[in-house]
Design a protein around this motif. Structure first.
Motif, short mmCIF file in Angstrom:
data_model
loop_
_atom_site.label_atom_id
_atom_site.label_comp_id
_atom_site.label_asym_id
_atom_site.label_seq_id
_atom_site.Cartn_x
_atom_site.Cartn_y
_atom_site.Cartn_z
N MET A 1 42.04 31.96 45.86
CA MET A 1 41.71 33.26 45.31
C MET A 1 42.94 34.15 45.32
O MET A 1 43.56 34.36 46.35
N THR A 2 43.28 34.64 44.13
CA THR A 2 44.36 35.60 43.99
C THR A 2 43.73 36.97 43.76
O THR A 2 42.90 37.13 42.86
N THR A 3 44.09 37.92 44.58
CA THR A 3 43.58 39.29 44.49
C THR A 3 44.73 40.19 44.07
O THR A 3 45.82 40.12 44.64
N THR A 4 44.46 41.02 43.07
CA THR A 4 45.46 42.00 42.62
C THR A 4 44.83 43.38 42.70
O THR A 4 43.80 43.63 42.07
N ILE A 5 45.46 44.25 43.49
CA ILE A 5 44.97 45.61 43.69
C ILE A 5 45.88 46.57 42.93
O ILE A 5 47.10 46.55 43.13
N TYR A 6 45.27 47.37 42.07
CA TYR A 6 46.01 48.35 41.28
C TYR A 6 45.74 49.73 41.89
O TYR A 6 44.60 50.18 41.91
N THR A 7 46.80 50.35 42.39
CA THR A 7 46.64 51.65 43.04
C THR A 7 47.15 52.77 42.14
O THR A 7 47.97 52.55 41.25
N HIS A 8 46.65 53.96 42.39
CA HIS A 8 47.13 55.16 41.70
C HIS A 8 48.41 55.62 42.40
O HIS A 8 48.48 55.65 43.63
N GLY A 9 49.41 55.98 41.61
CA GLY A 9 50.64 56.51 42.19
C GLY A 9 51.33 55.50 43.08
O GLY A 9 51.31 54.31 42.83
#
Length: 156
Positions: free
Chosen positions: A113-121
């Motif tokens: 499982m590859t997890t990609t987290i997109y954060t603000h700023g």
């Protein structure tokens, strides 16, 4: 926007086809049954369960909405994006998951499982928060695995 990606790998004595069907294709049936205190229901609110549909998970303490990006029953691949609810905040825009089950030499499976987290700023996620999230996912995986081991005729 910041992007953080990590990959986890788990092994299981359960064959890939069984664990894929139980944990992915029939999650809306099986998860509320196995974890009734945590997951109240899982329902499709848009689409038929394939790519482009929206799935809502109703937890005891809130909801989460997943957009299904890909489901491939031949390669045991599932991709989805957490787009709303638990796990999304003013600091986290979305979280994408890419899951693949492969056969292992002993007849079981390897889950990647590859997890990609997109954060603000420039928000940075703390290591403790990442670890807690990983442990929750592993816990769900182990509950399904235990069910399949206890019920060898289920999802064959």
């Amino acid at each position: 926007m910041g992007v953080l990606t990590y990959t986890d790998e788990q092994t299981s004595p359960v064959a890939p086809a069984r664990i894929f069907k139980a944990s992915i294709l029939d999650s809306h049936i099986l998860m509320p049954k196995l974890l009734p205190d945590a997951i109240k229901s899982i329902e499709l609110i848009k689409g038929d369960g394939g790519a482009g549909c929206i799935k809502q998970i109703n937890f005891a303490g809130g909801v989460a909405k997943h957009q299904i990006d890909e489901v491939d029953e031949k390669t045991f691949t599932y991709k989805y994006t957490l787009i709303e609810g638990n796990g999304i905040s003013d600091k986290i825009e979305k979280v994408s998951y890419d899951i693949k089950f492969e056969g292992s030499p002993d007849g079981g499976s390897i889950s990647k499982m590859t997890t990609t987290i997109y954060t603000h700023g420039d928000f940075e996620i703390k290591e403790e928060e990442l670890k807690a999230g990983k442990e929750k996912v592993l816990g769900l995986y182990k509950v399904v695995e235990a069910y399949l081991l206890k019920n060898p005729d289920a999802y064959v």
